[in-house]
Design a protein around this motif. Sequence first.
Motif, mmCIF file in Angstrom:
data_model
loop_
_atom_site.group_PDB
_atom_site.id
_atom_site.type_symbol
_atom_site.label_atom_id
_atom_site.label_comp_id
_atom_site.label_asym_id
_atom_site.label_seq_id
_atom_site.Cartn_x
_atom_site.Cartn_y
_atom_site.Cartn_z
ATOM 1 N N ASN A 64 0.843 -1.216 0.000
ATOM 2 C CA ASN A 64 0.000 0.000 0.000
ATOM 3 C C ASN A 64 0.871 1.256 0.000
ATOM 4 O O ASN A 64 0.603 2.220 -0.718
ATOM 5 C CB ASN A 64 -0.913 0.032 1.231
ATOM 6 C CG ASN A 64 -2.002 -1.014 1.153
ATOM 7 O OD1 ASN A 64 -2.040 -1.777 0.193
ATOM 8 N ND2 ASN A 64 -2.871 -1.055 2.147
ATOM 9 N N LYS A 65 1.901 1.216 0.839
ATOM 10 C CA LYS A 65 2.792 2.372 0.938
ATOM 11 C C LYS A 65 3.431 2.651 -0.432
ATOM 12 O O LYS A 65 3.521 3.796 -0.878
ATOM 13 C CB LYS A 65 3.873 2.056 1.971
ATOM 14 C CG LYS A 65 4.373 3.250 2.719
ATOM 15 C CD LYS A 65 5.309 2.811 3.820
ATOM 16 C CE LYS A 65 5.421 3.888 4.858
ATOM 17 N NZ LYS A 65 6.412 3.600 5.883
ATOM 18 N N TRP A 66 3.874 1.603 -1.093
ATOM 19 C CA TRP A 66 4.542 1.770 -2.381
ATOM 20 C C TRP A 66 3.547 2.267 -3.442
ATOM 21 O O TRP A 66 3.908 3.057 -4.316
ATOM 22 C CB TRP A 66 5.154 0.443 -2.835
ATOM 23 C CG TRP A 66 6.312 -0.020 -1.995
ATOM 24 C CD1 TRP A 66 6.761 0.545 -0.826
ATOM 25 C CD2 TRP A 66 7.167 -1.134 -2.239
ATOM 26 N NE1 TRP A 66 7.821 -0.158 -0.334
ATOM 27 C CE2 TRP A 66 8.096 -1.196 -1.175
ATOM 28 C CE3 TRP A 66 7.229 -2.099 -3.235
ATOM 29 C CZ2 TRP A 66 9.082 -2.182 -1.097
ATOM 30 C CZ3 TRP A 66 8.207 -3.083 -3.161
ATOM 31 C CH2 TRP A 66 9.125 -3.118 -2.097
ATOM 32 N N ARG A 67 2.301 1.802 -3.317
ATOM 33 C CA ARG A 67 1.288 2.239 -4.295
ATOM 34 C C ARG A 67 0.989 3.741 -4.132
ATOM 35 O O ARG A 67 0.867 4.465 -5.118
ATOM 36 C CB ARG A 67 -0.003 1.457 -4.067
ATOM 37 C CG ARG A 67 -0.326 0.611 -5.241
ATOM 38 C CD ARG A 67 -1.604 -0.148 -5.158
ATOM 39 N NE ARG A 67 -1.344 -1.498 -5.643
ATOM 40 C CZ ARG A 67 -1.514 -2.597 -4.945
ATOM 41 N NH1 ARG A 67 -1.973 -2.535 -3.713
ATOM 42 N NH2 ARG A 67 -1.239 -3.761 -5.479
ATOM 43 N N PHE A 68 0.880 4.187 -2.864
ATOM 44 C CA PHE A 68 0.657 5.629 -2.618
ATOM 45 C C PHE A 68 1.791 6.431 -3.248
ATOM 46 O O PHE A 68 1.582 7.467 -3.872
ATOM 47 C CB PHE A 68 0.610 5.936 -1.118
ATOM 48 C CG PHE A 68 -0.570 5.352 -0.395
ATOM 49 C CD1 PHE A 68 -1.817 5.227 -1.011
ATOM 50 C CD2 PHE A 68 -0.448 4.936 0.929
ATOM 51 C CE1 PHE A 68 -2.898 4.679 -0.337
ATOM 52 C CE2 PHE A 68 -1.524 4.386 1.602
ATOM 53 C CZ PHE A 68 -2.753 4.256 0.969
ATOM 54 N N MET A 69 2.990 5.939 -3.061
ATOM 55 C CA MET A 69 4.165 6.653 -3.567
ATOM 56 C C MET A 69 4.163 6.683 -5.099
ATOM 57 O O MET A 69 4.448 7.710 -5.713
ATOM 58 C CB MET A 69 5.422 5.937 -3.047
ATOM 59 C CG MET A 69 6.696 6.413 -3.665
ATOM 60 S SD MET A 69 7.218 8.012 -3.037
ATOM 61 C CE MET A 69 8.835 8.104 -3.809
ATOM 62 N N ARG A 70 3.829 5.572 -5.706
ATOM 63 C CA ARG A 70 3.820 5.496 -7.171
ATOM 64 C C ARG A 70 2.822 6.511 -7.730
ATOM 65 O O ARG A 70 3.110 7.234 -8.680
ATOM 66 C CB ARG A 70 3.443 4.060 -7.584
ATOM 67 C CG ARG A 70 3.677 3.783 -8.963
ATOM 68 C CD ARG A 70 4.028 2.432 -9.428
ATOM 69 N NE ARG A 70 4.329 2.608 -10.849
ATOM 70 C CZ ARG A 70 5.511 2.929 -11.297
ATOM 71 N NH1 ARG A 70 6.526 3.053 -10.487
ATOM 72 N NH2 ARG A 70 5.700 3.137 -12.582
ATOM 73 N N ALA A 71 1.649 6.561 -7.079
ATOM 74 C CA ALA A 71 0.628 7.529 -7.510
ATOM 75 C C ALA A 71 1.148 8.953 -7.314
ATOM 76 O O ALA A 71 0.982 9.823 -8.182
ATOM 77 C CB ALA A 71 -0.658 7.308 -6.736
ATOM 78 N N GLY A 72 1.801 9.191 -6.165
ATOM 79 C CA GLY A 72 2.341 10.526 -5.881
ATOM 80 C C GLY A 72 3.401 10.917 -6.888
ATOM 81 O O GLY A 72 3.443 12.056 -7.367
ATOM 82 N N ALA A 73 4.275 9.947 -7.226
ATOM 83 C CA ALA A 73 5.362 10.233 -8.175
ATOM 84 C C ALA A 73 4.802 10.536 -9.556
ATOM 85 O O ALA A 73 5.273 11.447 -10.246
ATOM 86 C CB ALA A 73 6.316 9.047 -8.227
ATOM 87 N N GLU A 74 3.782 9.779 -9.960
ATOM 88 C CA GLU A 74 3.194 10.007 -11.292
ATOM 89 C C GLU A 74 2.543 11.384 -11.356
ATOM 90 O O GLU A 74 2.668 12.123 -12.326
ATOM 91 C CB GLU A 74 2.177 8.911 -11.607
ATOM 92 C CG GLU A 74 2.852 7.703 -12.269
ATOM 93 C CD GLU A 74 2.005 6.440 -12.232
ATOM 94 O OE1 GLU A 74 0.792 6.551 -12.003
ATOM 95 O OE2 GLU A 74 2.583 5.350 -12.423
ATOM 96 N N LYS A 75 1.867 11.754 -10.272
ATOM 97 C CA LYS A 75 1.175 13.043 -10.229
ATOM 98 C C LYS A 75 2.176 14.209 -10.187
ATOM 99 O O LYS A 75 1.963 15.248 -10.823
ATOM 100 C CB LYS A 75 0.278 13.090 -8.989
ATOM 101 C CG LYS A 75 -0.776 14.140 -9.048
ATOM 102 C CD LYS A 75 -1.829 13.892 -8.005
ATOM 103 C CE LYS A 75 -2.751 15.101 -7.970
ATOM 104 N NZ LYS A 75 -3.432 15.226 -6.713
ATOM 105 N N ALA A 76 3.278 14.010 -9.447
ATOM 106 C CA ALA A 76 4.245 15.108 -9.272
ATOM 107 C C ALA A 76 5.003 15.423 -10.557
ATOM 108 O O ALA A 76 5.509 16.526 -10.736
ATOM 109 C CB ALA A 76 5.222 14.743 -8.170
#
Length: 428
Positions: A64-76
């Motif tokens: 879950n933590k990695w998924r949040f980060m992946r979404a954050g990285a894509e958005k940023a």
Amino acid sequence: MSDKPLTGRATADRQPHSLAAWRRLGGGAGLALALKRHSPEAIIALIEAAGLRGRGGAGFPTANKWRFMRAGAEKAGPGACYLCVNGDETEPGSFKDRLLMEALPQQLIEGATIAAYAMGATEVIILVRDEYRAAAAALSRAIVEAEQTGLLGRDILGSGFDLTMRVHASAGRYIVGEETALIAALEGERPVPRHRPPYPAVSGLWGRPTTVNNVETLSAVPSIVEHGAEWYQGLSHTNEGGTKLYGVSGCVARPQLIEAPMGTTARELFDLCGGIRQGRALFAFQPGGGATAFLETAELDVPLDFAHTKRAGSSLGTGALIVLDDHACPVAAIGRHMRFYARESCGLCTPCRDGLPWVAKLLDTIEAGKGTRGDIDLLHQHVALSGPSGRSYCDLNTGALTPLRSGLERFGDIFAAHLQGSCPVGRA
Ligand code: SF4
């Protein structure tokens, strides 16, 4: 295939391997598989199926933590994204990450590289407390070797994936176990927790997407990728996957680190440590470090995983079992914890900054046989008012009071006996 994915490749004297020796032992296979055969999403799905939960204390599902980060990285969008590895390990009783960093630096580097690839991080910073000089040296050497052989840097193993990695010496503060305080420390600020939201996966280090993972969590990753989720799940005694590095300290004959199936019981661990020292009897133990509630003889057969330990009224935390025998005064033991946490308070909020030293003083008075019934009532009131209801900015204050809350509940008669000037248990 070892049933000890965390420590199976450690040498007897716990000296780090050269990269060549690490490879001869099969090291690097997980990274090669990850980069050549799996998409980042597939790796996250694999980690989810394996049931890997964070080993830093909170037990949050890693995928879950990695998924949040992946979404954050894509958005940023373009720019640096960070994976910060918490190797500070200031929790009382906890010394597991030190072994993994000192003896098996390549395993951590490999796990962090796979994790960065999966979550979309471009830079890894391993924060190591200053006292862990051997760990920092081993990691730094292993990073240089990895860079020289194409395992870090640009186009890792010809995959097109770029990653930089470095070690950061930490001043060693308990509060950096709180991820936003760790980020503040890396930015050169006072390590004080920051308000969330925004969460680090959206805005962390230097305002960029950031994930903080524990050393043990990442060290488990290469073998999961190499051998699969089902294999990892099968190592466990319960339905929480894998193995755990349990650290047993205090009143056992041979305090030590033990990698054992998740869900191993305290009875089994104490037996492996030669039992309670000097033929004494067990009085109580904390299963997950200084900020976890006491368990007693009746709970010796509780499987030590996140769910069972919680059901028993405590928590797995870091898996650092602190053992008290029947000569160890619990009031003294709780007082020692309280002095530690009082010292480690970041000072931001009053119940923690001023409350913990006040509690420590009160406990000293009671332990010395100079307390009154009113002092014990005050402790009860303080614990009730400072309960886990968000009266402090972060969890340090609540965690610090956990052994006190638990001690008052379980050992009320011993607190009361101190008022008569005697301890029925003895001194630690
Ligand atoms: S509870 Fe408050 S004072 Fe204590 S460490 Fe957390 S933020 Fe700092």
